[in-house]
Design a protein around this motif. Sequence first.
Motif, PDB file in Angstrom:
ATOM      1  N   ARG A  95      34.011  34.571  31.860  1.00 34.99           N
ATOM      2  CA  ARG A  95      33.743  35.904  32.388  1.00 34.99           C
ATOM      3  C   ARG A  95      32.315  36.001  32.923  1.00 34.99           C
ATOM      4  NH1 ARG A  95      38.547  36.436  31.467  1.00 34.99           N
ATOM      5  NH2 ARG A  95      39.585  38.325  30.761  1.00 34.99           N
ATOM      6  N   LEU A 118      32.024  34.624  36.360  1.00 31.68           N
ATOM      7  CA  LEU A 118      32.559  35.557  37.347  1.00 31.68           C
ATOM      8  C   LEU A 118      31.728  36.834  37.415  1.00 31.68           C
ATOM      9  CD1 LEU A 118      36.366  35.203  36.684  1.00 31.68           C
ATOM     10  CD2 LEU A 118      35.110  34.432  38.666  1.00 31.68           C
ATOM     11  N   ARG A 164      31.279  39.115  35.192  1.00 28.76           N
ATOM     12  CA  ARG A 164      31.860  40.281  34.549  1.00 28.76           C
ATOM     13  C   ARG A 164      30.992  40.709  33.370  1.00 28.76           C
ATOM     14  NH1 ARG A 164      34.826  44.001  35.641  1.00 28.76           N
ATOM     15  NH2 ARG A 164      35.766  44.080  33.596  1.00 28.76           N
ATOM     16  N   GLN A 181      27.614  45.362  46.650  1.00 26.96           N
ATOM     17  CA  GLN A 181      28.278  44.787  47.801  1.00 26.96           C
ATOM     18  C   GLN A 181      28.264  43.260  47.774  1.00 26.96           C
ATOM     19  OE1 GLN A 181      29.800  47.048  49.773  1.00 26.96           O
ATOM     20  NE2 GLN A 181      30.828  45.257  50.601  1.00 26.96           N
ATOM     21  N   ARG A 204      30.824  42.026  45.388  1.00 28.87           N
ATOM     22  CA  ARG A 204      32.181  42.173  45.914  1.00 28.87           C
ATOM     23  C   ARG A 204      32.475  41.088  46.941  1.00 28.87           C
ATOM     24  NH1 ARG A 204      31.973  47.480  44.871  1.00 28.87           N
ATOM     25  NH2 ARG A 204      30.669  47.999  46.645  1.00 28.87           N
ATOM     26  N   ARG A 207      33.397  37.929  45.303  1.00 25.98           N
ATOM     27  CA  ARG A 207      34.745  37.909  44.732  1.00 25.98           C
ATOM     28  C   ARG A 207      35.742  37.198  45.640  1.00 25.98           C
ATOM     29  NH1 ARG A 207      33.233  39.024  40.060  1.00 25.98           N
ATOM     30  NH2 ARG A 207      32.705  41.123  39.445  1.00 25.98           N
ATOM     31  N   GLN A 212      37.831  33.617  41.865  1.00 25.97           N
ATOM     32  CA  GLN A 212      38.872  34.475  41.323  1.00 25.97           C
ATOM     33  C   GLN A 212      39.241  34.058  39.913  1.00 25.97           C
ATOM     34  OE1 GLN A 212      40.575  37.265  42.130  1.00 25.97           O
ATOM     35  NE2 GLN A 212      39.027  37.538  43.702  1.00 25.97           N
ATOM     36  N   LEU A 213      40.055  34.887  39.295  1.00 31.57           N
ATOM     37  CA  LEU A 213      40.422  34.662  37.902  1.00 31.57           C
ATOM     38  C   LEU A 213      41.946  34.675  37.762  1.00 31.57           C
ATOM     39  CD1 LEU A 213      39.513  34.612  34.841  1.00 31.57           C
ATOM     40  CD2 LEU A 213      39.685  37.087  34.918  1.00 31.57           C
ATOM     41  N   PHE A 216      44.612  35.241  34.803  1.00 28.91           N
ATOM     42  CA  PHE A 216      44.522  35.830  33.473  1.00 28.91           C
ATOM     43  C   PHE A 216      45.365  35.112  32.434  1.00 28.91           C
ATOM     44  CE2 PHE A 216      42.779  39.184  35.923  1.00 28.91           C
ATOM     45  CZ  PHE A 216      41.945  39.859  35.058  1.00 28.91           C
ATOM     46  N   SER A 250      48.260  41.826  32.991  1.00 28.80           N
ATOM     47  CA  SER A 250      47.326  41.736  34.108  1.00 28.80           C
ATOM     48  C   SER A 250      47.916  42.204  35.436  1.00 28.80           C
ATOM     49  CB  SER A 250      46.801  40.313  34.248  1.00 28.80           C
ATOM     50  OG  SER A 250      47.864  39.427  34.419  1.00 28.80           O
ATOM     51  N   PRO A 255      44.062  42.414  47.156  1.00 30.34           N
ATOM     52  CA  PRO A 255      42.770  41.791  47.484  1.00 30.34           C
ATOM     53  C   PRO A 255      42.563  41.644  48.982  1.00 30.34           C
ATOM     54  CG  PRO A 255      44.233  40.236  46.372  1.00 30.34           C
ATOM     55  CD  PRO A 255      44.836  41.581  46.240  1.00 30.34           C
ATOM     56  N   ARG A 272      48.219  36.171  43.780  1.00 25.40           N
ATOM     57  CA  ARG A 272      47.178  37.171  44.028  1.00 25.40           C
ATOM     58  C   ARG A 272      45.797  36.507  44.076  1.00 25.40           C
ATOM     59  NH1 ARG A 272      46.563  41.955  39.765  1.00 25.40           N
ATOM     60  NH2 ARG A 272      46.256  40.217  38.367  1.00 25.40           N
TER      61      ARG A 272
END
Lengths: 336, 318
Positions: free
Chosen positions: B54, B57, B59, B80, B83, B86, B90-91, B93, B99, B113, B163
């Motif tokens: 995490r 990423l 988080r 920004q 973002r 991102r 990616q993650l 789960f 999720s 996305p 995704r």
Amino acid sequence: MTLGRNDEGVDLHDVNSLSGDEQTLAGISRHGRTRTAKAKELLVELWHDRAGFIGVCFLSMLVITAVFAPLVAPHNPRQQDLVNRLQPPVWSDGGDWSFPLGTDGLGRDVLSRLIFGSRVSIFVGLAVLAIAGLVGVILGVLAGYRGGFTDRFIMRLVDTQVAFPGLLIAILLAAMIGPSVRTVVIVLSINGWMIYARMARGVVLSVKETDYVEAAEIIGCKPNRVMWRHIFPNLAAPLTTLAVLEFARIVLAEAALSFLGVGVKRTDLSWGLDVASGQEQIFNSWWLVVMPGVLISLTVLSVSLVASWLRVVADPQEREKKYGATQIRRHIKDNG
Amino acid sequence: MDHLTIHFPVGRSRLLGRQQQVVHAVEDVSFSINRGETLGLAGESGSGKTTTGRAILRRIDPKRGTIRFRGRDITQSSGQALRHLRRHMQLVFQDPYASLNPRMNVLDLVAEPLIVHGIYNSTDDAREYVLELLEQCGLSADTADRFPHAFSGGQRQRIGIARAIGLRPEFIVADEPVSALDVSIRAQVVNLLQDLQDELGITYLFIAHDLSVVRHISNRVAIMYAGQIVEIADRDTIYERPLHPYTEALLSSIPVPNPQLQRDRRRIVLSGEIPDTLEPPSGCRFASRCPLVEERCHVEMPSLSPRSETHDAACWVR
């Protein structure tokens, strides 16, 4: 019977999981539906939910009579007719068709009063619901999602408001701007938004921690999108339930305020006022209280029937469970 | 990733006398992942694997340390810039049931996305590409209009993967992507991840506690214990010649698919508990359970030091 239904439910999943079998699925799949098709589907589902359908019918009738009250009502609701005072409804002894639901102490037609009264009652109910609900939900979602200072500030505001007696606000406002429909709406909105804020915050706090909200954030959604697209829809079910309960409370609260003289003017027409003024004669003329009372109950009941249908429609899983079987059956019938 | 340290404050600072305790969730963890490779991150529950993932990423904000992605320091990125980042990381789960938003159909889920990052304007525009993604992940086209509740765990995980790859990220953190799945499905999903890696050249940080799965997918493997990496090496090196006693114990717990061999194997069973992360010991964190423990281990913390070109371990004894 129940078993048969369950079997159909299982069938639905089997049929749909047969991948690539587009032919069989043509009637069931929601392949690129247009807006009209979606609306049509919604109507079909409403028809199949009998209770919800009845509720919608009753409410539409109520709204239509309220809008066209002068055309529908048999008498002028304010016209006194002292010769025919305290006439019972048509089905009891001494009643007649010129006053279907009887007359009050001044000989005014109860039915006409109810029809005109629905204007104020429905307007107050909807207006308060909209204002208090909107303000409460927005503040609650903000408090829950932002947390920290925003949360503490908003929730202290709620606490303060809850601790402040609503009747006092009503009396103060009535003294300041005079009793009117507007006053009632303002008072009840000020008095009612906190419950929405608390509920919204609670739901947001629990949903915020779910994986799919984290997923939305990791995907790169902006906070507003996360808030309204991923968190907000979870409020639909508790919100409709709460709104129904609140609607009933508001109609009654309007009656209470009017009775105390701080609501709508005594010369205005509203269901609550009718109940309040009929109360003095409840022992010899029961219809004065019962008629508006029954109407209030029926309205609240209809709203709750519609709300429970809405709740099902808003949840994809519930929706498929409830209507999937019907869809399959229809599909089979159509295609032999 | 350099010297990443993550502390979680626990308990609120009291009104009088600010007493604040800190959970040392991840302490001084450093590693790097090369483009196109898979780094397996293994360790028991509570060892800080997920927290590390995490943090990469962004988080979770690290207390100390830096995270670099494509040579750029992203430790302070926010708003920004974050973002935008991102798009590239990616993650996937752990829990495919939680999720996916139950109110969105598969098309909306996979397209989101793409829409958020302005690649497509609407879900309908994205439809064709989404169907392509679904197919790539082994799902048929008619799944697009259905809702997550209609799918099994494995299928849902495929949706989650679709995704994640929609933005063509270079780096994916797979946080125990198969541990919630049925054993029979695991291999399929792991193979899917590998196929996608071959096709798209994605770099993985594969977090798992199942060592066989880690062995199957990883190029290199890092072992975490109580918030620290105790050993990191090439897959074959670590599985065949583990240095750290904890790695050894961990590996001995993998069952061998041969009853004869399984019976003759020496299993190392550790006694004791993971050290308290509120007040970690001053020496080696594994000292209280280590079979090879020496005096020194209780006093001084061993740091991760190279043992061969591709093999680092943190142990005084070996």
